[in-house]
Design an enzyme around this catalytic site. Structure first.
Site, PDB file in Angstrom:
ATOM      1  N   GLN B 264       0.834  -1.194   0.000  1.00 26.95           N
ATOM      2  CA  GLN B 264       0.000   0.000   0.000  1.00 26.95           C
ATOM      3  C   GLN B 264       0.871   1.248   0.000  1.00 26.95           C
ATOM      4  O   GLN B 264       0.628   2.197  -0.741  1.00 26.95           O
ATOM      5  CB  GLN B 264      -0.912   0.003   1.244  1.00 26.95           C
ATOM      6  CG  GLN B 264      -1.963   1.074   1.197  1.00 26.95           C
ATOM      7  CD  GLN B 264      -2.835   0.913  -0.014  1.00 26.95           C
ATOM      8  OE1 GLN B 264      -3.284  -0.165  -0.329  1.00 26.95           O
ATOM      9  NE2 GLN B 264      -3.045   1.998  -0.741  1.00 26.95           N
ATOM     10  N   HIS B 267       2.299   2.895  -3.189  1.00 23.90           N
ATOM     11  CA  HIS B 267       1.426   3.565  -4.169  1.00 23.90           C
ATOM     12  C   HIS B 267       1.789   5.035  -4.314  1.00 23.90           C
ATOM     13  O   HIS B 267       1.795   5.581  -5.412  1.00 23.90           O
ATOM     14  CB  HIS B 267      -0.042   3.432  -3.772  1.00 23.90           C
ATOM     15  CG  HIS B 267      -0.708   2.225  -4.351  1.00 23.90           C
ATOM     16  ND1 HIS B 267      -0.786   2.002  -5.695  1.00 23.90           N
ATOM     17  CD2 HIS B 267      -1.312   1.165  -3.764  1.00 23.90           C
ATOM     18  CE1 HIS B 267      -1.414   0.855  -5.917  1.00 23.90           C
ATOM     19  NE2 HIS B 267      -1.735   0.321  -4.763  1.00 23.90           N
ATOM     20  N   GLU B 331     -10.387   2.058   2.535  1.00 27.91           N
ATOM     21  CA  GLU B 331     -10.573   1.578   1.163  1.00 27.91           C
ATOM     22  C   GLU B 331     -10.350   0.055   1.115  1.00 27.91           C
ATOM     23  O   GLU B 331     -11.171  -0.674   0.580  1.00 27.91           O
ATOM     24  CB  GLU B 331      -9.572   2.293   0.249  1.00 27.91           C
ATOM     25  CG  GLU B 331      -9.678   1.915  -1.213  1.00 27.91           C
ATOM     26  CD  GLU B 331      -8.516   2.449  -2.025  1.00 27.91           C
ATOM     27  OE1 GLU B 331      -7.501   2.884  -1.419  1.00 27.91           O
ATOM     28  OE2 GLU B 331      -8.604   2.419  -3.270  1.00 27.91           O
ATOM     29  N   HIS B 332      -9.227  -0.390   1.675  1.00 28.17           N
ATOM     30  CA  HIS B 332      -8.919  -1.823   1.732  1.00 28.17           C
ATOM     31  C   HIS B 332      -8.853  -2.243   3.198  1.00 28.17           C
ATOM     32  O   HIS B 332      -8.234  -1.562   4.008  1.00 28.17           O
ATOM     33  CB  HIS B 332      -7.554  -2.115   1.097  1.00 28.17           C
ATOM     34  CG  HIS B 332      -7.413  -1.650  -0.318  1.00 28.17           C
ATOM     35  ND1 HIS B 332      -6.822  -0.453  -0.653  1.00 28.17           N
ATOM     36  CD2 HIS B 332      -7.800  -2.218  -1.486  1.00 28.17           C
ATOM     37  CE1 HIS B 332      -6.839  -0.310  -1.973  1.00 28.17           C
ATOM     38  NE2 HIS B 332      -7.435  -1.357  -2.509  1.00 28.17           N
ATOM     39  N   ASP B 365      -6.088  -5.962  -6.322  1.00 29.62           N
ATOM     40  CA  ASP B 365      -5.622  -4.897  -7.216  1.00 29.62           C
ATOM     41  C   ASP B 365      -5.588  -5.367  -8.662  1.00 29.62           C
ATOM     42  O   ASP B 365      -5.733  -4.566  -9.580  1.00 29.62           O
ATOM     43  CB  ASP B 365      -4.210  -4.454  -6.809  1.00 29.62           C
ATOM     44  CG  ASP B 365      -4.207  -3.655  -5.521  1.00 29.62           C
ATOM     45  OD1 ASP B 365      -5.271  -3.145  -5.142  1.00 29.62           O
ATOM     46  OD2 ASP B 365      -3.138  -3.551  -4.884  1.00 29.62           O
ATOM     47  N   HIS B 424     -52.675  18.203  -9.615  1.00 31.38           N
ATOM     48  CA  HIS B 424     -52.398  16.775  -9.443  1.00 31.38           C
ATOM     49  C   HIS B 424     -53.708  16.026  -9.188  1.00 31.38           C
ATOM     50  O   HIS B 424     -53.977  14.979  -9.766  1.00 31.38           O
ATOM     51  CB  HIS B 424     -51.450  16.547  -8.250  1.00 31.38           C
ATOM     52  CG  HIS B 424     -50.015  16.850  -8.538  1.00 31.38           C
ATOM     53  ND1 HIS B 424     -49.556  18.101  -8.849  1.00 31.38           N
ATOM     54  CD2 HIS B 424     -48.925  16.045  -8.563  1.00 31.38           C
ATOM     55  CE1 HIS B 424     -48.246  18.060  -9.046  1.00 31.38           C
ATOM     56  NE2 HIS B 424     -47.838  16.821  -8.875  1.00 31.38           N
TER      57      HIS B 424
END
Lengths: 437, 437
Positions: B264, B267, B331-332, B365, B424
């Site tokens: 991670q 990245h 996220e993960h 991934d 209506h």
């Protein structure tokens, strides 16, 4: 219809004219509204309830020490709602539930390789905030349209804000509708300050993960600003003025069509109303019917202003009408056609579709079972209306056994290598080195 | 791990300290980036291809007369991709397809009252625009993660933009991945100008209804701005730096855990890495492993910078770890636990979950089958990752027979009356007056 609505012949104008014809009135939010909303958000974020009290006094003319509706207030509201309305709301809620139930996100699992299982699990969003307007009229129907799917989604906490009336109370029908959906955390807060309270949280209003519901320009701008801030909240969809596009053939009933156009026009002066037909007589007859019916309406002035930017369009063939509709992507699309279902395949972009002469938009607004929170302003090209799924999140899950990483690990390593991500490669390699059959 | 990562004892700090511990590094977009992106959007909107040429020269250092990738370029790219990578991409695409297929929105129909049928119909979004970055490394995997669900959704047109390399060509692996997904409209455009081209359309790039894909701060800000403009496009989700949270017990393998944290961290310098355990020895051993593995990494400097804002947290009980995780909404989420599935029910908010010791994040991934475009920055509280549904819209449809309007029309009239919407009410009343059994 009044002066401005001359009938336009689609097949006689060029593409630039068509583009202009389908252009919605500019909906740019003024810099003043943007700045005003920005300031309200900041005040509520920094000073919480104190700011809410000041803003409610300023905008709603009400002095409030507590915003939460008490159980006594709920009881009084339920007693005040006429039985006929109560029964109608229960029946509507039942049909909304019956339709929405099937629209949940489903969990599922797939073995994508030997020893590798991928799944989707589904959760109700933890805390959702609903906004129910009460401007020109209170909207208990909106409370149902938001509250029923929130409950079906299994959201742990549901919070609802609705503006206080001049006497400091909330609209009884809105409270009764909230109760029908099992919502008992209701706050008497309106406008941008209500959105700010739910987005950031205050001493009395809990911070929500996602905000739902329609509102005026201030509410819409507040939702927009809250949704683009890192400390804000997600929102359901951008909201804009309501719209209807009617496609009618020679066999349509001009009185019905006129009534549908007017029921859209009465929503607000910025409502959008379009009628497309391949039959000149139907267009002319509908125009006459509009004038007749307009005279009887309680909200005549509002409807007249909306009609000023309405469009009556004649096409050579009905197929053209569907091209126009897909290009415009209306919130509501009424197919006043003899074979409406046969034409449904042509519909690419719309919020909600009403088939045939006996399905006025008013049914969808209240009680057919579909949701009335729908994409406006062309958003239907990329977005559907509210559903249970809007109140849920999906989480993907994967689980590999040692034989699973043997099966797909080398694939991951090759791709990691190609992307220059050595640590990714290494995380797989380390495991492959230790995997045993 | 390097100096900054002292182990924090969760149960020994107060709530304010916990709040700070879980705070992500500020991701506020600078006013400069905002204004720069705003100007790029305006230029492309007003001057189309001419602006794209200028901006590509300025930002990518490439002079281009045409942006579209030709069939010759596609052929050359496919020939340039090593067979091993090609096979890996095909295998990955097959598993992505296998998992995503079940995630489509389903059409359905419900009779909500006698003579009233409500339906949901589903359409692929008409034209979607995909962005595949090629900054520090080209990302063919992202082309698959966007392209496979777009194809499954049945989108009529799929457009892809990826930045040109210095020699004016596009990355061959990205082109080959696009081709595998059936995408042949690829434009060599990067950054905010690529987003602007797809949002507004130019002479050569068609205007798209919804934009997808990750990118740097400029791309993200361009998507944000495009999504809030009336003349812009919808977007998949707000994007932010990538994150992983690992929950590990005493039985976890410190080398595996360290490898996952590092994959991670590599990245980008703003990646977020958290490890939570109820076992002090595991935390200490993982810290040592990180130092060892870090020394071997090609992207060591990037990983080191990310690790500087990483967190190692010790909890008294694993249940606390899940509270932290749900509050952070990673996220993960990797569950390096002996009974990972037994704990899954506790996961309320996360993008993608990885169960057990043999499921490194790298699998997700690339090639387990799940999507790697996932909610970051806490967005997982209200939003799932990309799925086929992200490329579709749902349209509700209702159809009433005369007996249907008899069944539910009175309900709509009562509610319309309560909301003060006379037109209506009238649209229903007119039909009830003409309905025959």
């Amino acid at each position: 219809m009044n002066a401005p609505s001359a009938i336009v012949h689609w097949n006689g104008i060029d593409d630039a004219q068509r583009e202009r014809l389908l252009m919605r009135p500019a909906q740019e939010i003024s810099a003043e509204v943007q700045a005003g909303v920005g300031s309200i958000l900041e005040q509520v974020r920094e000073r919480g309830d104190a700011a809410l009290r000041e803003l409610t006094l300023r905008f709603d003319g009400v002095e409030q020490n507590r915003f939460a509706v008490t159980s006594e207030e709920f009881a009084a509201a339920e007693a005040a709602v006429p039985l006929e309305l109560r029964v109608a709301m229960i029946a509507a809620a039942q049909r909304i539930e019956a339709f929405h139930e099937d629209g949940m996100q489903r969990p599922y699992a797939v073995e994508t390789a030997p020893g590798v299982v991928c799944e989707r699990i589904v959760r109700g969003i933890g805390r959702v905030g609903l906004y129910v307007p009460a401007g020109s009229a209170p909207l208990p129907s909106t409370a149902l349209m938001l509250g029923v799917p929130a409950r079906l989604a299994g959201c742990a906490e549901v919070v609802l804000c609705t503006p206080p009336r001049k006497d400091g109370s909330a609209d009884p029908a809105v409270l009764a509708a909230a109760k029908l959906c099992g919502i008992d955390r209701v706050y008497k807060l309106g406008g941008a300050q209500a959105i700010a309270a739910m987005a950031f949280g205050t001493e009395s209003v809990p911070r929500c993960d996602k905000l739902f519901g329609p509102g005026n320009a201030y509410v819409t701008e507040a939702k927009r600003q809250a949704s683009t801030r890192a400390d804000g909240a997600a929102i359901d969809m951008p909201a804009g003025p309501s719209e209807v596009l009617v496609i009618a053939d020679a066999g349509a009933n001009p009185a019905f069509v006129a009534a549908d156009l007017l029921s859209q026009a009465e929503h607000g002066p910025d409502s959008q109303v379009l009628l497309i037909s391949d039959d000149a007589a139907l267009l002319a007859a509908t125009e006459r019917e509009i004038s007749l019916q307009l005279a009887q309406l309680s909200r005549r002035e509002i409807a007249e202003r909306a009609l000023a930017s309405s469009r009556l369009v004649q096409v050579d063939a009905l197929a053209d009408a569907f091209e126009i509709s897909n290009r415009y992507a209306p919130e509501h699309l009424i197919l006043a056609l003899r074979e409406p279902r046969a034409w449904l395949d042509r519909v690419q972009a719309a919020g909600s579709v009403f088939l045939g002469d006996w399905t006025p938009e008013a049914l969808g607004d209240y009680c057919s079972g579909t949701n009335h929170v729908l994409p406006t302003g062309g958003a239907a090209r990329a977005l559907g209306g509210l559903s249970v799924a809007s109140f849920q999140t999906a989480i993907s899950v994967q689980s590999a056994q040692p034989r699973g990483i043997v099966a797909i690990g080398p694939c991951a390593m090759v791709m990691a290598e190609a992307e220059g991500l050595g640590a990714h490669r290494n995380a797989v390699a380390l495991r492959l080195a230790e995997a045993r059959p």
